[in-house]
Design an enzyme around this catalytic site. Structure first.
Site, mmCIF file in Angstrom:
data_model
loop_
_atom_site.group_PDB
_atom_site.id
_atom_site.type_symbol
_atom_site.label_atom_id
_atom_site.label_comp_id
_atom_site.label_asym_id
_atom_site.label_seq_id
_atom_site.Cartn_x
_atom_site.Cartn_y
_atom_site.Cartn_z
ATOM 1 C CB SER A 64 -0.961 0.012 1.189
ATOM 2 O OG SER A 64 -2.091 -0.774 0.922
ATOM 3 C CE LYS A 67 -4.626 2.039 -0.458
ATOM 4 N NZ LYS A 67 -4.101 0.783 0.113
ATOM 5 C CB SER A 119 -4.375 1.587 4.176
ATOM 6 O OG SER A 119 -3.563 1.157 3.109
#
Length: 277
Positions: A64, A67, A119
């Site tokens: 993640s 991102k 997230s």
């Protein structure tokens, strides 16, 4: 001789300029920290100078931390006050979630907080679809362009959230440091990733209060971002930012069994190396 002290001082200063300071007067070098991560990089954002390197160019899964690039791309290409209507595809995205429902309406700005702090993979897809004008593929192409613009040459993304793609979704610790350094030039980026909590407000229903998954915020002196990541394939990942005395550092640790300690040790090492407490 009245000016003898001044003469002696001049001689000493000249000697220092010509021959350097004596060994005892030099600051002792800071011992490099032990880092458990498979790959790590510590970068000084003002110059992109690498202060620490462990396998910084090794190809890794970003999870993640992807991102970070999704946020950067949305800030570059989107309009923060746009209203986003969440699609079924976004609402159905698995793993970590903001809790979006198909048909939800909220601003792009609110969606970005919902993507970065808890997230939310569902939020990441909604961001990509909106900024890509309905095409997630178009948005992913924008992400890769942003990465290249930041100087990342060993990085490729195939989705906006970081769920596993074992072949074509990858980066390096050095590339993630470069991308994050570039992103820190945007005040809105720093504001979002430095937020410990946020109430995501919907136009069609109430609000969801979310907390940042980055444990260093509020616990490590100067911490001001950035993003956690985890999948079984990638291991535990963290891109961590901290600022002291006007100096901004970025620490990247990928596939670390102790990401919090690794990042804290790297950041502390960097500040001590630069003579900042």
């Amino acid at each position: 001789m009245k000016n003898k002290p001044l003469l002696v001082l001049a001689v000493v200063l000249t000697a220092l300029l010509l021959f350097g300071a004596p060994e005892a007067a030099l600051a002792a070098p800071v011992e490099q920290p032990g880092v458990a991560a498979e790959a790590a990089c510590l970068m000084l954002t003002s110059s992109k100078r690498v202060l620490y390197d462990k396998n910084k160019d090794g190809i890794m899964y970003p999870a993640s931390t992807t991102k970070i690039v999704t946020l950067l791309t949305a800030l570059e290409k989107g309009q923060l006050n746009d209203e986003v209507v969440v699609s079924e595809a976004a609402a159905d995205c698995e793993e970590s979630r903001l809790g979006l429902h198909a048909g939800d309406r909220l601003s792009l700005r609110e969606l970005l907080y919902g993507m970065m702090l808890p997230s939310g993979n569902d939020a990441a897809v909604a961001v990509g679809e909106h900024v890509g004008h309905g095409s997630l593929e178009a948005f992913i192409a924008m992400m890769n362009e942003q990465a290249q613009r930041a100087g990342a040459t060993r990085t490729n993304f195939t989705n906006p959230h970081g769920l596993p793609d074992p072949i074509n979704h990858y980066t390096t610790a050095y590339d993630m440091a470069l991308i994050t350094t570039y992103a820190y030039g945007k005040p809105e980026f720093t504001s979002i990733v430095n937020s410990r909590t946020h109430s995501v407000i919907f136009a069609n229903r109430g609000k969801i209060t979310v907390s940042n998954t980055n444990r260093l915020l509020g616990r490590f002196a100067g911490a001001n971002g950035v993003k956690t990541g985890y999948t079984r394939e990638a291991g535990e990942c963290l891109v961590a930012g901290a600022e002291r005395g006007g100096v901004q550092l970025i620490a990247v640790v990928l596939n670390s069994p102790q990401r919090w300690a690794d990042a804290a040790r790297l950041l502390e090492y960097g500040f001590k190396t630069l003579g900042i407490q």
